[in-house]
Design a protein around this motif. Sequence first.
Motif, PDB file in Angstrom:
ATOM      1  N   ASP A   1     -18.899 -58.607  -9.446  1.00 46.52           N
ATOM      2  CA  ASP A   1     -19.691 -57.414  -9.728  1.00 46.52           C
ATOM      3  C   ASP A   1     -21.200 -57.667  -9.612  1.00 46.52           C
ATOM      4  O   ASP A   1     -21.972 -57.309 -10.503  1.00 46.52           O
ATOM      5  CB  ASP A   1     -19.345 -56.883 -11.119  1.00 46.52           C
ATOM      6  CG  ASP A   1     -17.910 -56.405 -11.192  1.00 46.52           C
ATOM      7  OD1 ASP A   1     -17.643 -55.240 -10.824  1.00 46.52           O
ATOM      8  OD2 ASP A   1     -17.035 -57.193 -11.591  1.00 46.52           O
ATOM      9  N   THR A   2     -21.606 -58.246  -8.495  1.00 48.79           N
ATOM     10  CA  THR A   2     -23.043 -58.404  -8.261  1.00 48.79           C
ATOM     11  C   THR A   2     -23.720 -57.059  -7.984  1.00 48.79           C
ATOM     12  O   THR A   2     -24.932 -56.915  -8.203  1.00 48.79           O
ATOM     13  CB  THR A   2     -23.298 -59.363  -7.089  1.00 48.79           C
ATOM     14  OG1 THR A   2     -22.401 -59.064  -6.008  1.00 48.79           O
ATOM     15  CG2 THR A   2     -23.091 -60.804  -7.520  1.00 48.79           C
ATOM     16  N   HIS A   3     -22.991 -56.077  -7.467  1.00 45.44           N
ATOM     17  CA  HIS A   3     -23.500 -54.710  -7.263  1.00 45.44           C
ATOM     18  C   HIS A   3     -24.899 -54.728  -6.633  1.00 45.44           C
ATOM     19  O   HIS A   3     -25.817 -54.044  -7.082  1.00 45.44           O
ATOM     20  CB  HIS A   3     -23.531 -53.959  -8.593  1.00 45.44           C
ATOM     21  CG  HIS A   3     -22.180 -53.498  -9.048  1.00 45.44           C
ATOM     22  ND1 HIS A   3     -21.656 -52.281  -8.696  1.00 45.44           N
ATOM     23  CD2 HIS A   3     -21.240 -54.111  -9.809  1.00 45.44           C
ATOM     24  CE1 HIS A   3     -20.440 -52.156  -9.237  1.00 45.44           C
ATOM     25  NE2 HIS A   3     -20.165 -53.253  -9.907  1.00 45.44           N
ATOM     26  N   HIS A   4     -25.011 -55.473  -5.559  1.00 41.53           N
ATOM     27  CA  HIS A   4     -26.324 -55.736  -4.972  1.00 41.53           C
ATOM     28  C   HIS A   4     -26.785 -54.596  -4.064  1.00 41.53           C
ATOM     29  O   HIS A   4     -25.980 -53.991  -3.344  1.00 41.53           O
ATOM     30  CB  HIS A   4     -26.278 -57.033  -4.173  1.00 41.53           C
ATOM     31  CG  HIS A   4     -27.605 -57.517  -3.726  1.00 41.53           C
ATOM     32  ND1 HIS A   4     -28.628 -57.822  -4.597  1.00 41.53           N
ATOM     33  CD2 HIS A   4     -28.093 -57.761  -2.483  1.00 41.53           C
ATOM     34  CE1 HIS A   4     -29.680 -58.227  -3.918  1.00 41.53           C
ATOM     35  NE2 HIS A   4     -29.385 -58.191  -2.626  1.00 41.53           N
ATOM     36  N   ILE A   5     -28.081 -54.321  -4.099  1.00 46.19           N
ATOM     37  CA  ILE A   5     -28.718 -53.374  -3.179  1.00 46.19           C
ATOM     38  C   ILE A   5     -29.968 -54.054  -2.630  1.00 46.19           C
ATOM     39  O   ILE A   5     -30.917 -54.323  -3.379  1.00 46.19           O
ATOM     40  CB  ILE A   5     -29.104 -52.049  -3.869  1.00 46.19           C
ATOM     41  CG1 ILE A   5     -27.903 -51.420  -4.572  1.00 46.19           C
ATOM     42  CG2 ILE A   5     -29.685 -51.078  -2.839  1.00 46.19           C
ATOM     43  CD1 ILE A   5     -28.249 -50.196  -5.399  1.00 46.19           C
TER      44      ILE A   5
END
Length: 328
Positions: free
Chosen positions: A49-53
């Motif tokens: 769940d790094t949920h990178h942008i």
Amino acid sequence: MTAAAVMVPSLPSCGRRSGGLSKGTAAGDVARDFSFGPDGSFTVLQFTDTHHIIGDSRSQRALDCVNEALDGVKPDLVIHTGDIVFGKPDIPSALEILQPLADRGIPFAVALGNHDSQFGSSREEMFEAIRNIPGCVNLPPKEGVYGCSNDVITLSGASGVERVFYLFDSMDAVILKGEEDVHCYDYIRHSQIEWYRQHSERLHHAPALAFFHIPLCELKEALDAGVLPIAGHNGEPPCPSRLNSGLFAQFRELGDVEAIVTGHDHDCDYVLPYGQMNFIYGRYSGGDTVYNHLGLSGCRVFRFRAGVPGYETWVRLYGGEIEQPLIF
């Protein structure tokens, strides 16, 4: 399974054909066979769940966490259990958050999460882009097996395969048709379970850990029955599919999987024993693009030793603090 001791460590989609596997198909497809190090150990680091942008300042903490954990743990293998990205441009975001592994020459594999195909690129496109990063050991999607990121990784010692790491694609969401349509998280399909079963039999049911993103229904059943975690934070109810995949029953029948390792629920990082195995959450590894009430980001670490049954696991927080040191 119960903890034997407490330790402090020294350090639209691909493959969705409905048919099962024909005899022998994919049963020999091992993504990589690893060996123990000179000291007889092997370390797996789990990000989730790094949920990178890319280009979003709220993601800086995720990048910092990944870089710091890699340098602090120096793992032999990294497994990312999904929700790698959380916005556009999605593929550049995935490439940026995984680039630190390539820079250090660390082998890695991914089990895609539900958000990894929600921001413009198909699941096939995202998976292929990740597979092209140097160090990625994922194989191409298997013919006849649902999803993309289904892979088997082995760890061998002097006597042969001692450990197996199964990765499953738990996909995104499904719609249950009825008088009122119900949207829910997806589930592991029969073709994936058959793929796992064939590998397990071929590998003589070697002790294994299973990695994927969305937890199974049985975790919620355990909690509802009053089973309590033996370590870690339980900050929110689990969010599995409403459909029972049957995967847990197959794990029980074959008897090889010692732990089911997932992500998805950001406020959980606990270990819960149930059904002769452990349900284990990774530590949220992201930044501030999504919710997280645990505090510091981090990772979960697993260590295996040649010729020694079981495994060690702990959570490593950003900055190096260790939580939940356990031996099973």
